[in-house]
Design a protein around this motif. Sequence first.
Motif, PDB file in Angstrom:
ATOM      1  N   UNK A  82       0.838  -1.190   0.000  1.00 37.77           N
ATOM      2  CA  UNK A  82       0.000   0.000   0.000  1.00 37.77           C
ATOM      3  C   UNK A  82       0.879   1.248   0.000  1.00 37.77           C
ATOM      4  N   UNK A  83       0.524   2.167  -0.852  1.00 36.99           N
ATOM      5  CA  UNK A  83       1.297   3.394  -0.963  1.00 36.99           C
ATOM      6  C   UNK A  83       1.360   4.173   0.336  1.00 36.99           C
ATOM      7  N   UNK A  84       0.278   4.126   1.116  1.00 35.82           N
ATOM      8  CA  UNK A  84       0.260   4.899   2.356  1.00 35.82           C
ATOM      9  C   UNK A  84       1.206   4.308   3.400  1.00 35.82           C
ATOM     10  N   UNK A  85       1.408   2.985   3.362  1.00 36.26           N
ATOM     11  CA  UNK A  85       2.356   2.367   4.292  1.00 36.26           C
ATOM     12  C   UNK A  85       3.784   2.717   3.892  1.00 36.26           C
ATOM     13  N   UNK A  86       4.074   2.622   2.611  1.00 35.43           N
ATOM     14  CA  UNK A  86       5.395   3.008   2.121  1.00 35.43           C
ATOM     15  C   UNK A  86       5.677   4.476   2.430  1.00 35.43           C
ATOM     16  N   UNK A  87       4.685   5.332   2.243  1.00 33.25           N
ATOM     17  CA  UNK A  87       4.854   6.759   2.539  1.00 33.25           C
ATOM     18  C   UNK A  87       5.094   6.984   4.026  1.00 33.25           C
ATOM     19  N   UNK A  88       4.391   6.212   4.861  1.00 36.45           N
ATOM     20  CA  UNK A  88       4.620   6.314   6.308  1.00 36.45           C
ATOM     21  C   UNK A  88       6.072   5.975   6.638  1.00 36.45           C
ATOM     22  N   UNK A  89       6.575   4.887   6.084  1.00 34.08           N
ATOM     23  CA  UNK A  89       7.939   4.467   6.369  1.00 34.08           C
ATOM     24  C   UNK A  89       8.948   5.509   5.892  1.00 34.08           C
ATOM     25  N   UNK A  90       8.707   6.085   4.726  1.00 36.70           N
ATOM     26  CA  UNK A  90       9.610   7.108   4.202  1.00 36.70           C
ATOM     27  C   UNK A  90       9.591   8.365   5.064  1.00 36.70           C
ATOM     28  N   UNK A  91       8.422   8.688   5.617  1.00 32.22           N
ATOM     29  CA  UNK A  91       8.278   9.957   6.321  1.00 32.22           C
ATOM     30  C   UNK A  91       8.655   9.941   7.783  1.00 32.22           C
ATOM     31  N   UNK A  92       8.641   8.771   8.414  1.00 37.79           N
ATOM     32  CA  UNK A  92       8.821   8.727   9.865  1.00 37.79           C
ATOM     33  C   UNK A  92      10.284   8.813  10.287  1.00 37.79           C
ATOM     34  N   UNK A 166      -1.471  -9.839   4.868  1.00 35.05           N
ATOM     35  CA  UNK A 166      -0.629 -10.902   4.330  1.00 35.05           C
ATOM     36  C   UNK A 166       0.790 -10.357   4.223  1.00 35.05           C
ATOM     37  N   UNK A 167       1.784 -11.168   4.576  1.00 29.71           N
ATOM     38  CA  UNK A 167       3.169 -10.706   4.542  1.00 29.71           C
ATOM     39  C   UNK A 167       3.520 -10.095   3.191  1.00 29.71           C
ATOM     40  N   UNK A 168       4.188  -8.952   3.254  1.00 28.46           N
ATOM     41  CA  UNK A 168       4.555  -8.238   2.039  1.00 28.46           C
ATOM     42  C   UNK A 168       5.806  -7.413   2.293  1.00 28.46           C
ATOM     43  N   UNK A 169       6.263  -6.746   1.264  1.00 24.93           N
ATOM     44  CA  UNK A 169       7.415  -5.861   1.417  1.00 24.93           C
ATOM     45  C   UNK A 169       7.129  -4.719   2.381  1.00 24.93           C
ATOM     46  N   UNK A 170       5.870  -4.381   2.591  1.00 23.42           N
ATOM     47  CA  UNK A 170       5.555  -3.340   3.565  1.00 23.42           C
ATOM     48  C   UNK A 170       5.969  -3.757   4.976  1.00 23.42           C
ATOM     49  N   UNK A 171       5.885  -5.042   5.287  1.00 23.71           N
ATOM     50  CA  UNK A 171       6.362  -5.503   6.588  1.00 23.71           C
ATOM     51  C   UNK A 171       7.869  -5.320   6.707  1.00 23.71           C
ATOM     52  N   UNK A 172       8.578  -5.536   5.608  1.00 28.63           N
ATOM     53  CA  UNK A 172      10.025  -5.349   5.586  1.00 28.63           C
ATOM     54  C   UNK A 172      10.369  -3.880   5.793  1.00 28.63           C
ATOM     55  N   UNK A 173       9.500  -2.991   5.360  1.00 29.81           N
ATOM     56  CA  UNK A 173       9.724  -1.561   5.555  1.00 29.81           C
ATOM     57  C   UNK A 173       9.419  -1.121   6.990  1.00 29.81           C
ATOM     58  N   UNK A 174       8.369  -1.684   7.569  1.00 26.61           N
ATOM     59  CA  UNK A 174       7.843  -1.156   8.828  1.00 26.61           C
ATOM     60  C   UNK A 174       8.533  -1.728  10.063  1.00 26.61           C
ATOM     61  N   UNK A 175       8.665  -3.036  10.147  1.00 26.71           N
ATOM     62  CA  UNK A 175       9.150  -3.642  11.390  1.00 26.71           C
ATOM     63  C   UNK A 175      10.548  -3.167  11.789  1.00 26.71           C
ATOM     64  N   UNK A 176      11.511  -3.065  10.862  1.00 28.60           N
ATOM     65  CA  UNK A 176      12.828  -2.577  11.284  1.00 28.60           C
ATOM     66  C   UNK A 176      12.793  -1.168  11.874  1.00 28.60           C
ATOM     67  N   UNK A 177      11.895  -0.327  11.386  1.00 27.25           N
ATOM     68  CA  UNK A 177      11.777   1.024  11.938  1.00 27.25           C
ATOM     69  C   UNK A 177      11.224   0.990  13.358  1.00 27.25           C
ATOM     70  N   UNK A 178      10.294   0.085  13.613  1.00 30.19           N
ATOM     71  CA  UNK A 178       9.759  -0.066  14.968  1.00 30.19           C
ATOM     72  C   UNK A 178      10.817  -0.639  15.903  1.00 30.19           C
ATOM     73  N   UNK A 179      11.607  -1.577  15.402  1.00 36.21           N
ATOM     74  CA  UNK A 179      12.702  -2.120  16.222  1.00 36.21           C
ATOM     75  C   UNK A 179      13.645  -1.010  16.659  1.00 36.21           C
TER      76      UNK A 179
END
Length: 212
Positions: A82-92, A166-179
Amino acid sequence: MRLYLFEHCSICFRVRMAAALKRLHVQETVVLEDDSATMIALVGKRVVPILVKDDGRPMLESMDMVAHIDMQGAPVLTGPQRGEVSAWADGVTGKTVPLTWPRYPLLGLPEFGTVAALDHYIVRKRKKLGDFVELRAKTREQIDALMPDLETLDRLIESPTAVNGTLSLDDIRVLPLLRSAAVVKGLKFPQKVRSYFETMMSRIGYQPLPAV
């Protein structure tokens, strides 16, 4: 395959996470922060992560590494993005960096295993960000600035087991940032973010970094 990394590096953790989801053994080498020579010898410049494939050739881009790992056997990152998840990861990232960079040297991580390596990190990052002690003194202000972004992510998460269901590249973007963000003592993730973080870290078999 062998992955050259820094323990604190969120981009490196993308690759480690993909390998864990695949149950694929990747040898890991933690590079000392000031060991530019090893990185330059491998790829001609100072950078991590570096993935040396089984054929001996190195890869540089983390998402290319993730794709390479996911292609070993049946892929697991099959869900929609989802574009909004990718945008969140880029912006945070701009809001997490002032919180996380000054804390990494306090965690006793292997890339800071010598005085010279630790000093190298502090000097290099201080040039970009400013004095670490002063930044840590602004923790409450920085947390307050970050919380709206975490609340946004809370609304975006569809499942504790995958940000989009469902597991996707968005999980790869988000979880490391939360870690990375979880190293900040006193930072409380919203409910769905916390559930996602804890569930996914358990799923891949990694403990969170210490919080300070």
